[in-house]
Write a protein that holds these residues in place. Structure first.
Motif, PDB file in Angstrom:
ATOM      1  N   MET A   1       0.844  -1.197   0.000  1.00 11.97           N
ATOM      2  CA  MET A   1       0.000   0.000   0.000  1.00 11.97           C
ATOM      3  C   MET A   1       0.878   1.245   0.000  1.00 11.97           C
ATOM      4  O   MET A   1       1.981   1.248   0.537  1.00 11.97           O
ATOM      5  CB  MET A   1      -0.908   0.006   1.238  1.00 11.97           C
ATOM      6  N   THR A   2       0.366   2.307  -0.592  1.00 11.14           N
ATOM      7  CA  THR A   2       1.109   3.555  -0.680  1.00 11.14           C
ATOM      8  C   THR A   2       0.279   4.689  -0.082  1.00 11.14           C
ATOM      9  O   THR A   2      -0.929   4.559   0.127  1.00 11.14           O
ATOM     10  CB  THR A   2       1.437   3.889  -2.139  1.00 11.14           C
ATOM     11  N   VAL A   3       0.955   5.820   0.173  1.00 12.01           N
ATOM     12  CA  VAL A   3       0.243   6.961   0.738  1.00 12.01           C
ATOM     13  C   VAL A   3      -0.801   7.497  -0.244  1.00 12.01           C
ATOM     14  O   VAL A   3      -1.759   8.156   0.169  1.00 12.01           O
ATOM     15  CB  VAL A   3       1.228   8.072   1.140  1.00 12.01           C
ATOM     16  N   GLU A   4      -0.637   7.205  -1.543  1.00  9.08           N
ATOM     17  CA  GLU A   4      -1.631   7.668  -2.516  1.00  9.08           C
ATOM     18  C   GLU A   4      -2.989   7.047  -2.238  1.00  9.08           C
ATOM     19  O   GLU A   4      -4.027   7.696  -2.416  1.00  9.08           O
ATOM     20  CB  GLU A   4      -1.173   7.335  -3.945  1.00  9.08           C
ATOM     21  N   LEU A   5      -3.001   5.780  -1.812  1.00 11.01           N
ATOM     22  CA  LEU A   5      -4.259   5.128  -1.475  1.00 11.01           C
ATOM     23  C   LEU A   5      -4.915   5.818  -0.284  1.00 11.01           C
ATOM     24  O   LEU A   5      -6.133   6.085  -0.285  1.00 11.01           O
ATOM     25  CB  LEU A   5      -4.025   3.653  -1.173  1.00 11.01           C
ATOM     26  N   LEU A   6      -4.123   6.119   0.739  1.00 13.81           N
ATOM     27  CA  LEU A   6      -4.659   6.800   1.909  1.00 13.81           C
ATOM     28  C   LEU A   6      -5.164   8.193   1.534  1.00 13.81           C
ATOM     29  O   LEU A   6      -6.236   8.628   1.989  1.00 13.81           O
ATOM     30  CB  LEU A   6      -3.583   6.888   2.990  1.00 13.81           C
ATOM     31  N   LEU A   7      -4.432   8.871   0.716  1.00 15.93           N
ATOM     32  CA  LEU A   7      -4.829  10.199   0.269  1.00 15.93           C
ATOM     33  C   LEU A   7      -6.150  10.141  -0.498  1.00 15.93           C
ATOM     34  O   LEU A   7      -7.060  10.959  -0.258  1.00 15.93           O
ATOM     35  CB  LEU A   7      -3.725  10.786  -0.616  1.00 15.93           C
ATOM     36  N   ALA A   8      -6.292   9.176  -1.379  1.00 11.39           N
ATOM     37  CA  ALA A   8      -7.522   9.046  -2.163  1.00 11.39           C
ATOM     38  C   ALA A   8      -8.719   8.735  -1.275  1.00 11.39           C
ATOM     39  O   ALA A   8      -9.818   9.270  -1.487  1.00 11.39           O
ATOM     40  CB  ALA A   8      -7.345   7.949  -3.223  1.00 11.39           C
ATOM     41  N   ARG A   9      -8.527   7.896  -0.273  1.00 11.09           N
ATOM     42  CA  ARG A   9      -9.656   7.533   0.584  1.00 11.09           C
ATOM     43  C   ARG A   9     -10.042   8.676   1.516  1.00 11.09           C
ATOM     44  O   ARG A   9     -11.210   8.830   1.863  1.00 11.09           O
ATOM     45  CB  ARG A   9      -9.326   6.253   1.342  1.00 11.09           C
ATOM     46  N   LEU A  10      -9.076   9.470   1.924  1.00  9.66           N
ATOM     47  CA  LEU A  10      -9.408  10.666   2.695  1.00  9.66           C
ATOM     48  C   LEU A  10     -10.252  11.619   1.858  1.00  9.66           C
ATOM     49  O   LEU A  10     -11.273  12.155   2.335  1.00  9.66           O
ATOM     50  CB  LEU A  10      -8.130  11.363   3.154  1.00  9.66           C
ATOM     51  N   ARG A  11      -9.866  11.832   0.632  1.00  9.36           N
ATOM     52  CA  ARG A  11     -10.620  12.733  -0.239  1.00  9.36           C
ATOM     53  C   ARG A  11     -12.020  12.187  -0.516  1.00  9.36           C
ATOM     54  O   ARG A  11     -13.003  12.943  -0.528  1.00  9.36           O
ATOM     55  CB  ARG A  11      -9.861  12.955  -1.535  1.00  9.36           C
ATOM     56  N   ALA A  12     -12.128  10.887  -0.696  1.00  5.95           N
ATOM     57  CA  ALA A  12     -13.437  10.285  -0.942  1.00  5.95           C
ATOM     58  C   ALA A  12     -14.361  10.435   0.260  1.00  5.95           C
ATOM     59  O   ALA A  12     -15.593  10.490   0.110  1.00  5.95           O
ATOM     60  CB  ALA A  12     -13.269   8.815  -1.303  1.00  5.95           C
ATOM     61  N   ALA A  13     -13.761  10.512   1.467  1.00  7.39           N
ATOM     62  CA  ALA A  13     -14.544  10.670   2.695  1.00  7.39           C
ATOM     63  C   ALA A  13     -14.851  12.130   3.010  1.00  7.39           C
ATOM     64  O   ALA A  13     -15.451  12.425   4.045  1.00  7.39           O
ATOM     65  CB  ALA A  13     -13.808  10.032   3.862  1.00  7.39           C
ATOM     66  N   GLY A  14     -14.418  13.048   2.129  1.00  4.75           N
ATOM     67  CA  GLY A  14     -14.744  14.457   2.314  1.00  4.75           C
ATOM     68  C   GLY A  14     -13.661  15.292   2.955  1.00  4.75           C
ATOM     69  O   GLY A  14     -13.891  16.477   3.251  1.00  4.75           O
ATOM     70  N   THR A  46      -5.783   3.344   6.763  1.00  2.00           N
ATOM     71  CA  THR A  46      -6.607   2.647   5.791  1.00  2.00           C
ATOM     72  C   THR A  46      -6.142   1.208   5.643  1.00  2.00           C
ATOM     73  O   THR A  46      -5.028   0.856   6.032  1.00  2.00           O
ATOM     74  CB  THR A  46      -6.585   3.353   4.419  1.00  2.00           C
ATOM     75  N   LEU A  47      -7.026   0.383   5.080  1.00  2.00           N
ATOM     76  CA  LEU A  47      -6.738  -1.012   4.786  1.00  2.00           C
ATOM     77  C   LEU A  47      -6.719  -1.207   3.277  1.00  2.00           C
ATOM     78  O   LEU A  47      -7.334  -0.433   2.529  1.00  2.00           O
ATOM     79  CB  LEU A  47      -7.797  -1.921   5.411  1.00  2.00           C
ATOM     80  N   ARG A  48      -6.065  -2.258   2.832  1.00  2.00           N
ATOM     81  CA  ARG A  48      -5.997  -2.512   1.393  1.00  2.00           C
ATOM     82  C   ARG A  48      -7.391  -2.739   0.816  1.00  2.00           C
ATOM     83  O   ARG A  48      -7.713  -2.276  -0.277  1.00  2.00           O
ATOM     84  CB  ARG A  48      -5.106  -3.715   1.108  1.00  2.00           C
ATOM     85  N   SER A  49      -8.216  -3.480   1.547  1.00  2.00           N
ATOM     86  CA  SER A  49      -9.556  -3.770   1.047  1.00  2.00           C
ATOM     87  C   SER A  49     -10.583  -3.500   2.132  1.00  2.00           C
ATOM     88  O   SER A  49     -10.291  -3.589   3.321  1.00  2.00           O
ATOM     89  CB  SER A  49      -9.666  -5.223   0.571  1.00  2.00           C
ATOM     90  N   ASP A  82     -12.983   1.056   5.574  1.00  2.00           N
ATOM     91  CA  ASP A  82     -11.602   1.125   5.078  1.00  2.00           C
ATOM     92  C   ASP A  82     -10.870   2.397   5.474  1.00  2.00           C
ATOM     93  O   ASP A  82      -9.799   2.688   4.941  1.00  2.00           O
ATOM     94  CB  ASP A  82     -11.557   0.959   3.555  1.00  2.00           C
ATOM     95  N   LEU A  83     -11.411   3.153   6.446  1.00  2.00           N
ATOM     96  CA  LEU A  83     -10.758   4.399   6.833  1.00  2.00           C
ATOM     97  C   LEU A  83     -11.099   4.758   8.278  1.00  2.00           C
ATOM     98  O   LEU A  83     -12.260   4.669   8.697  1.00  2.00           O
ATOM     99  CB  LEU A  83     -11.206   5.542   5.915  1.00  2.00           C
ATOM    100  N   LEU A  84     -10.064   5.153   9.020  1.00  2.00           N
ATOM    101  CA  LEU A  84     -10.233   5.695  10.364  1.00  2.00           C
ATOM    102  C   LEU A  84      -9.469   7.006  10.413  1.00  2.00           C
ATOM    103  O   LEU A  84      -8.285   7.050  10.096  1.00  2.00           O
ATOM    104  CB  LEU A  84      -9.701   4.727  11.424  1.00  2.00           C
ATOM    105  N   VAL A  85     -10.167   8.084  10.817  1.00  2.00           N
ATOM    106  CA  VAL A  85      -9.552   9.396  10.884  1.00  2.00           C
ATOM    107  C   VAL A  85      -9.654   9.903  12.318  1.00  2.00           C
ATOM    108  O   VAL A  85     -10.748   9.927  12.897  1.00  2.00           O
ATOM    109  CB  VAL A  85     -10.234  10.396   9.927  1.00  2.00           C
ATOM    110  N   LEU A  86      -8.509  10.273  12.892  1.00  2.00           N
ATOM    111  CA  LEU A  86      -8.423  10.702  14.281  1.00  2.00           C
ATOM    112  C   LEU A  86      -7.785  12.077  14.360  1.00  2.00           C
ATOM    113  O   LEU A  86      -7.037  12.486  13.461  1.00  2.00           O
ATOM    114  CB  LEU A  86      -7.570   9.717  15.090  1.00  2.00           C
ATOM    115  N   GLU A  87      -8.068  12.771  15.467  1.00  2.00           N
ATOM    116  CA  GLU A  87      -7.332  14.007  15.702  1.00  2.00           C
ATOM    117  C   GLU A  87      -5.859  13.666  15.917  1.00  2.00           C
ATOM    118  O   GLU A  87      -5.526  12.630  16.502  1.00  2.00           O
ATOM    119  CB  GLU A  87      -7.885  14.748  16.918  1.00  2.00           C
TER     120      GLU A  87
END
Length: 287
Positions: A1-14, A46-49, A82-87
């Motif tokens: 996994m790469t940071v691009e995947l994490l970046l994309a999922r953050l953007r998809a979550a708003g 994030t997770l791969r799947s 597939d995403l957890l966002v924390l302070e």
């Protein structure tokens, strides 16, 4: 996994994420600190799947520690399969004696405030990549033996690392737990309390992350810190923890027994497996 995947999922979550700096370590998820368009930051995993309940359970554990036990934990900003966002939280104050004393008081307060009637949790959880069996049980010794020690013997890497005599000794040790561990009430435990899961909260007070919560023996939490490296500044941790309610005598000798769970989990995750298997053999040698 790469940071691009994490970046994309953050953007998809708003989240208007502009960049992500990967965090070191981690065996389950890709994690990193993300900088948003307005200059603020969030910590994300994030997770791969998709399809796992890992992040949902982690968020619930953080909430339980905070709401039931008064422990400082990071605010959960978003959680999906597939995403957890924390302070974001700053690092622990490693060389600050007062920090470790505050942690001891916070942990003592958590355990004192959450005494329950049964061992376990209302749902199974995760420890690393593997399931944590939290099935309820009124008998703490039987529960700890079955759900925290013997549970690992069927994992392929554990079965390969330990021979028949090792496994038989573990079974005899588990049968003897009522004589080895004093009766104690189940309390809410963090469940994976090693130093890397300790950070600072917004006010500088100790904060806990990455829990594997359940109602268990309080000494199980202590064993993680006792049996793993800790800085010189933490030398008074156990003294301060025990000040409100002294620990039953012989607690130091019991720490390795509780730590068997962590050693077996490490073998199952192929994390220093050879060294952990030798440590297991040393603990079970009398049996």
């Amino acid at each position: 996994m790469t940071v691009e995947l994490l970046l994309a999922r953050l953007r998809a979550a708003g989240f208007e994420a502009e960049s992500v700096r990967a965090a070191p370590g981690g065996v389950v998820a890709l994690a990193g600190m993300a900088t948003l368009r307005d200059g603020s930051r969030v910590f994300a995993k994030t997770l791969r799947s998709a399809g796992s309940d890992l992040f949902e359970i982690e968020a619930a554990g953080l909430r339980a520690l905070r709401e039931l036990g008064g422990v400082t934990t990071p605010e959960v900003l978003a959680v999906t399969p597939d995403l957890l966002v924390l302070e974001p939280l700053p690092p622990r104050r490693e060389d600050d004696e007062r920090f470790w004393e505050e942690l001891a008081l916070a942990l003592a307060g958590l355990h004192a405030a959450t005494a329950g009637e049964r061992f376990g949790w209302h749902r199974d959880g995760w420890l690393g990549r593997l399931r944590q069996d939290n099935t309820w049980d009124d008998d703490g010794h039987a529960w700890f033996a079955r759900r925290r020690i013997l549970r690992w013997l069927t994992e392929p890497l554990v079965a390969a690392a330990l021979d028949r005599e090792d496994r038989a000794a573990l079974e005899r040790l588990c049968a003897a737990l009522p004589d080895l561990l004093p009766p104690a009430p189940p309390v809410l435990t963090h469940g994976d309390l090693w130093r890397e899961n300790i950070l600072c909260g917004p006010t500088g007070a100790p904060a806990l992350i990455d829990p594997a919560v359940s109602y268990s023996f309080a000494e199980a939490d202590l064993s993680m810190l006792w049996c793993s490296p800790r800085p010189p500044a933490a030398q008074r941790f156990f003294e301060v923890y025990a000040a409100p309610a002294p620990l039953p005598s012989g607690w130091q000798e019991r720490m390795p027994l509780y730590h068997l769970r962590e050693l077996l989990s490490s073998i199952a995750h192929d994390d220093n497996a050879r060294e952990c298997a030798e440590a297991v053999r040393e603990i079970v040698a009398p049996f």
